[in-house]
Design a protein around this motif. Sequence first.
Motif, PDB file in Angstrom:
ATOM      1  N   SER A  20      42.810  19.974  51.216  1.00  0.00           N
ATOM      2  CA  SER A  20      42.098  20.238  49.979  1.00  0.00           C
ATOM      3  C   SER A  20      40.834  21.055  50.251  1.00  0.00           C
ATOM      4  CB  SER A  20      41.719  18.903  49.333  1.00  0.00           C
ATOM      5  OG  SER A  20      40.585  19.084  48.512  1.00  0.00           O
ATOM      6  N   GLY A  21      40.566  22.005  49.362  1.00  0.00           N
ATOM      7  CA  GLY A  21      39.352  22.816  49.470  1.00  0.00           C
ATOM      8  C   GLY A  21      38.080  21.998  49.274  1.00  0.00           C
ATOM      9  N   ASP A  22      38.208  20.759  48.772  1.00  0.00           N
ATOM     10  CA  ASP A  22      37.019  19.899  48.644  1.00  0.00           C
ATOM     11  C   ASP A  22      36.593  19.347  49.994  1.00  0.00           C
ATOM     12  OD1 ASP A  22      37.104  20.249  45.933  1.00  0.00           O
ATOM     13  OD2 ASP A  22      38.339  18.458  45.578  1.00  0.00           O
ATOM     14  N   ASP A  23      37.558  19.132  50.870  1.00  0.00           N
ATOM     15  CA  ASP A  23      37.253  18.571  52.193  1.00  0.00           C
ATOM     16  C   ASP A  23      37.053  19.659  53.237  1.00  0.00           C
ATOM     17  OD1 ASP A  23      37.775  16.019  51.112  1.00  0.00           O
ATOM     18  OD2 ASP A  23      39.914  16.226  51.552  1.00  0.00           O
ATOM     19  N   VAL A  24      37.795  20.720  53.085  1.00  0.00           N
ATOM     20  CA  VAL A  24      37.886  21.712  54.148  1.00  0.00           C
ATOM     21  C   VAL A  24      37.401  23.079  53.652  1.00  0.00           C
ATOM     22  CG1 VAL A  24      39.526  22.933  55.639  1.00  0.00           C
ATOM     23  CG2 VAL A  24      39.805  20.481  55.245  1.00  0.00           C
ATOM     24  N   THR A  25      36.439  23.636  54.379  1.00  0.00           N
ATOM     25  CA  THR A  25      35.931  24.973  54.047  1.00  0.00           C
ATOM     26  C   THR A  25      36.673  26.010  54.877  1.00  0.00           C
ATOM     27  OG1 THR A  25      33.734  24.072  53.612  1.00  0.00           O
ATOM     28  CG2 THR A  25      33.873  26.449  54.027  1.00  0.00           C
ATOM     29  N   VAL A  26      37.367  26.905  54.194  1.00  0.00           N
ATOM     30  CA  VAL A  26      38.072  27.980  54.895  1.00  0.00           C
ATOM     31  C   VAL A  26      37.407  29.318  54.571  1.00  0.00           C
ATOM     32  CG1 VAL A  26      40.199  29.352  54.922  1.00  0.00           C
ATOM     33  CG2 VAL A  26      40.319  26.866  55.098  1.00  0.00           C
ATOM     34  N   PHE A  38      49.497  31.064  52.527  1.00  0.00           N
ATOM     35  CA  PHE A  38      48.513  30.170  53.143  1.00  0.00           C
ATOM     36  C   PHE A  38      47.784  29.357  52.078  1.00  0.00           C
ATOM     37  CE2 PHE A  38      44.356  28.992  54.708  1.00  0.00           C
ATOM     38  CZ  PHE A  38      44.600  28.570  56.006  1.00  0.00           C
ATOM     39  N   GLU A  39      47.362  30.021  51.012  1.00  0.00           N
ATOM     40  CA  GLU A  39      46.581  29.296  50.004  1.00  0.00           C
ATOM     41  C   GLU A  39      47.451  28.287  49.248  1.00  0.00           C
ATOM     42  OE1 GLU A  39      42.933  30.571  48.489  1.00  0.00           O
ATOM     43  OE2 GLU A  39      43.489  32.687  48.655  1.00  0.00           O
ATOM     44  N   PRO A  76      43.232  26.361  50.151  1.00  0.00           N
ATOM     45  CA  PRO A  76      42.580  27.484  49.456  1.00  0.00           C
ATOM     46  C   PRO A  76      41.346  27.953  50.239  1.00  0.00           C
ATOM     47  CG  PRO A  76      42.737  25.514  48.049  1.00  0.00           C
ATOM     48  CD  PRO A  76      43.108  25.086  49.419  1.00  0.00           C
ATOM     49  N   ALA A  77      41.033  29.253  50.124  1.00  0.00           N
ATOM     50  CA  ALA A  77      39.896  29.815  50.864  1.00  0.00           C
ATOM     51  C   ALA A  77      38.652  29.915  49.980  1.00  0.00           C
ATOM     52  CB  ALA A  77      40.255  31.198  51.381  1.00  0.00           C
ATOM     53  N   LYS A  78      37.473  29.707  50.597  1.00  0.00           N
ATOM     54  CA  LYS A  78      36.226  29.760  49.813  1.00  0.00           C
ATOM     55  C   LYS A  78      35.640  31.158  49.776  1.00  0.00           C
ATOM     56  CE  LYS A  78      34.799  25.225  49.243  1.00  0.00           C
ATOM     57  NZ  LYS A  78      35.545  24.463  50.257  1.00  0.00           N
ATOM     58  N   MET A  79      35.701  31.867  50.917  1.00  0.00           N
ATOM     59  CA  MET A  79      35.136  33.213  50.928  1.00  0.00           C
ATOM     60  C   MET A  79      35.797  34.080  51.988  1.00  0.00           C
ATOM     61  SD  MET A  79      31.341  32.825  52.711  1.00  0.00           S
ATOM     62  CE  MET A  79      30.967  34.542  52.852  1.00  0.00           C
ATOM     63  N   VAL A  80      35.562  35.386  51.867  1.00  0.00           N
ATOM     64  CA  VAL A  80      36.113  36.346  52.807  1.00  0.00           C
ATOM     65  C   VAL A  80      34.966  37.191  53.351  1.00  0.00           C
ATOM     66  CG1 VAL A  80      37.669  38.317  53.085  1.00  0.00           C
ATOM     67  CG2 VAL A  80      38.267  36.481  51.492  1.00  0.00           C
ATOM     68  N   LEU A  81      34.801  37.161  54.665  1.00  0.00           N
ATOM     69  CA  LEU A  81      33.834  38.064  55.296  1.00  0.00           C
ATOM     70  C   LEU A  81      34.583  39.320  55.683  1.00  0.00           C
ATOM     71  CD1 LEU A  81      31.950  35.647  57.717  1.00  0.00           C
ATOM     72  CD2 LEU A  81      30.903  36.969  55.862  1.00  0.00           C
ATOM     73  N   TYR A  87      41.020  39.914  47.075  1.00  0.00           N
ATOM     74  CA  TYR A  87      39.953  38.906  47.055  1.00  0.00           C
ATOM     75  C   TYR A  87      38.692  39.432  46.384  1.00  0.00           C
ATOM     76  CZ  TYR A  87      42.698  35.562  49.603  1.00  0.00           C
ATOM     77  OH  TYR A  87      43.671  34.658  49.933  1.00  0.00           O
ATOM     78  N   GLN A  88      38.536  40.749  46.384  1.00  0.00           N
ATOM     79  CA  GLN A  88      37.398  41.331  45.679  1.00  0.00           C
ATOM     80  C   GLN A  88      37.508  41.047  44.175  1.00  0.00           C
ATOM     81  OE1 GLN A  88      36.851  44.982  47.667  1.00  0.00           O
ATOM     82  NE2 GLN A  88      34.707  44.418  47.969  1.00  0.00           N
ATOM     83  N   THR A  89      38.739  41.093  43.658  1.00  0.00           N
ATOM     84  CA  THR A  89      38.913  40.809  42.223  1.00  0.00           C
ATOM     85  C   THR A  89      38.580  39.353  41.919  1.00  0.00           C
ATOM     86  OG1 THR A  89      41.244  40.166  42.365  1.00  0.00           O
ATOM     87  CG2 THR A  89      40.800  42.504  42.050  1.00  0.00           C
ATOM     88  N   GLN A  90      38.574  38.502  42.944  1.00  0.00           N
ATOM     89  CA  GLN A  90      38.198  37.086  42.748  1.00  0.00           C
ATOM     90  C   GLN A  90      36.744  36.842  43.124  1.00  0.00           C
ATOM     91  OE1 GLN A  90      40.802  34.379  44.739  1.00  0.00           O
ATOM     92  NE2 GLN A  90      42.646  35.238  43.858  1.00  0.00           N
ATOM     93  N   ASN A  91      36.014  37.899  43.391  1.00  0.00           N
ATOM     94  CA  ASN A  91      34.597  37.794  43.796  1.00  0.00           C
ATOM     95  C   ASN A  91      34.370  36.916  45.015  1.00  0.00           C
ATOM     96  OD1 ASN A  91      33.606  39.458  41.722  1.00  0.00           O
ATOM     97  ND2 ASN A  91      33.808  37.741  40.283  1.00  0.00           N
ATOM     98  N   LYS A  92      35.296  36.930  45.936  1.00  0.00           N
ATOM     99  CA  LYS A  92      35.147  36.091  47.130  1.00  0.00           C
ATOM    100  C   LYS A  92      34.724  36.899  48.353  1.00  0.00           C
ATOM    101  CE  LYS A  92      38.237  32.251  46.088  1.00  0.00           C
ATOM    102  NZ  LYS A  92      39.546  31.647  46.347  1.00  0.00           N
ATOM    103  N   VAL A  93      34.649  38.216  48.201  1.00  0.00           N
ATOM    104  CA  VAL A  93      34.408  39.059  49.381  1.00  0.00           C
ATOM    105  C   VAL A  93      32.937  39.353  49.585  1.00  0.00           C
ATOM    106  CG1 VAL A  93      34.875  41.296  50.453  1.00  0.00           C
ATOM    107  CG2 VAL A  93      36.643  40.166  49.110  1.00  0.00           C
ATOM    108  N   VAL A  94      32.481  39.172  50.822  1.00  0.00           N
ATOM    109  CA  VAL A  94      31.173  39.649  51.223  1.00  0.00           C
ATOM    110  C   VAL A  94      31.414  40.766  52.224  1.00  0.00           C
ATOM    111  CG1 VAL A  94      29.158  39.065  52.593  1.00  0.00           C
ATOM    112  CG2 VAL A  94      29.941  37.493  50.830  1.00  0.00           C
ATOM    113  N   LYS A  95      30.941  41.960  51.882  1.00  0.00           N
ATOM    114  CA  LYS A  95      31.187  43.117  52.752  1.00  0.00           C
ATOM    115  C   LYS A  95      29.969  43.355  53.635  1.00  0.00           C
ATOM    116  CE  LYS A  95      31.892  48.031  51.995  1.00  0.00           C
ATOM    117  NZ  LYS A  95      32.478  49.010  51.080  1.00  0.00           N
ATOM    118  N   ILE A  96      30.223  43.471  54.921  1.00  0.00           N
ATOM    119  CA  ILE A  96      29.126  43.640  55.874  1.00  0.00           C
ATOM    120  C   ILE A  96      29.337  44.916  56.679  1.00  0.00           C
ATOM    121  CG2 ILE A  96      28.072  42.624  57.948  1.00  0.00           C
ATOM    122  CD1 ILE A  96      28.682  39.883  56.628  1.00  0.00           C
TER     123      ILE A  96
END
Length: 225
Positions: free
Chosen positions: A21-27, A132-133, A138-143, A191-200
């Motif tokens: 579960s995404g509540d217990d596990v940060t991906v 995978f999801e 489920p994933a929380k964010m994408v670097l 993932y950008q359409t889901q606002n989960k991406v941080v671009k570095i």
Amino acid sequence: MPASEKNAQLPAPSKSTPTLSGDDVTVVFVLGGPGAGKGTQCANLVKDYGFTHLSAGDLLRAEQERPGSQFGDLIKDYIKNGLIVPMEVTVQLLENAMVADLDKSGKGDIKGRKGKFLIDGFPRKLDQAHKFEESVCPAKMVLFYDCSENEMEKRLLIRGQTSGRSDDNAESIRKRFRTFVETSMPVVDYYQTQNKVVKINAERDPEVVHKDTQKQVEAQLGKNF
Ligand code: UDP
Ligand code: MG
């Protein structure tokens, strides 16, 4: 024919609930072209926040070397040609590694266990992301480490002098760049359409990239996630 025999011939039902579960596990997925510096930055984040770092490429290479693996030759071929190994293999390797990490005590019951995972170099294809999801977590964010091909090629050729990797040569590198643009960038866009991406910007000095990453991770997940 007895029901049990009949069932044995059916494919395993596709899982409708993820194992974790995404509540217990940060991906956190870590993406970027080959040579962008994903592995280097993941090592930093392990020290900073206590993540468990799982590199899909490393897991595949380990499976390729494992005596008795039925996937050894297949993995070898795909990696050399810079292609994406069929998702079932990679997703299963990741799930096994995550479950093993959560069950460090070996008691077997991982329900409710907390964990934080950096999944490095995955998902590189949309089907992997969905699988995978749906079936693992489920994933929380994408670097997303963004770097020019020129710079990445320079880094990979230097790494190739000592890495011993079958794909750190000019020809494989060219194929990997192509796969990245054609197959993996659509994952970043999704993932950008889901606002989960941080671009570095990964073109810079590793220490500068590290500082920037910390700032972005904390902005997205807080200081104590
Ligand atoms: N690979 C794959 N599926 C994945 C991740 C990696 O098939 O989900 C294969 C692919 O052939 C890739 C190779 O493993 O080119 C090396 O991946 P790795 O992440 O180690 O390379 P990096 O991008 O870090 O240089
Ligand atoms: Mg790597």
